[in-house]
Motif scaffolding. Structure first.
Motif: not given
Length: 81
Positions: A55-62, A31-36
């Protein structure tokens, strides 16, 4: 009185909540990837052909945030005063 009840309820539920996060981490990440991706498409930088790789940056943060929450739920810390 309310704080004591809240603290007791949290202590009872924290292990279950930690397990829930572990069991549903992949769904949260999806879901986070989709939103990013949606966010990435709306950023002006993307429209000017500058690829930030948000997206990869946000995923690492999540993932780091989920790990921190899991540690908070499963490890004992002295209460803040």
């Amino acid at each position: 009185m309310r704080r004591a009840i809240r603290e007791t309820a949290f202590k009872l539920a924290r292990q279950d909540l930690a397990q829930f996060l572990v069991e549903h981490e992949q769904e949260l990440l999806k879901i986070f990837r989709e939103e990013m991706n949606k966010l990435d498409e709306t950023l002006p930088d993307e429209q000017m052909f500058i690829d930030i790789k948000i997206v990869p940056l946000g995923e690492a943060i999540l993932k780091s945030a989920l790990t921190a929450i899991h540690r908070f739920l499963t490890e004992d810390y002295p209460p803040q005063k």
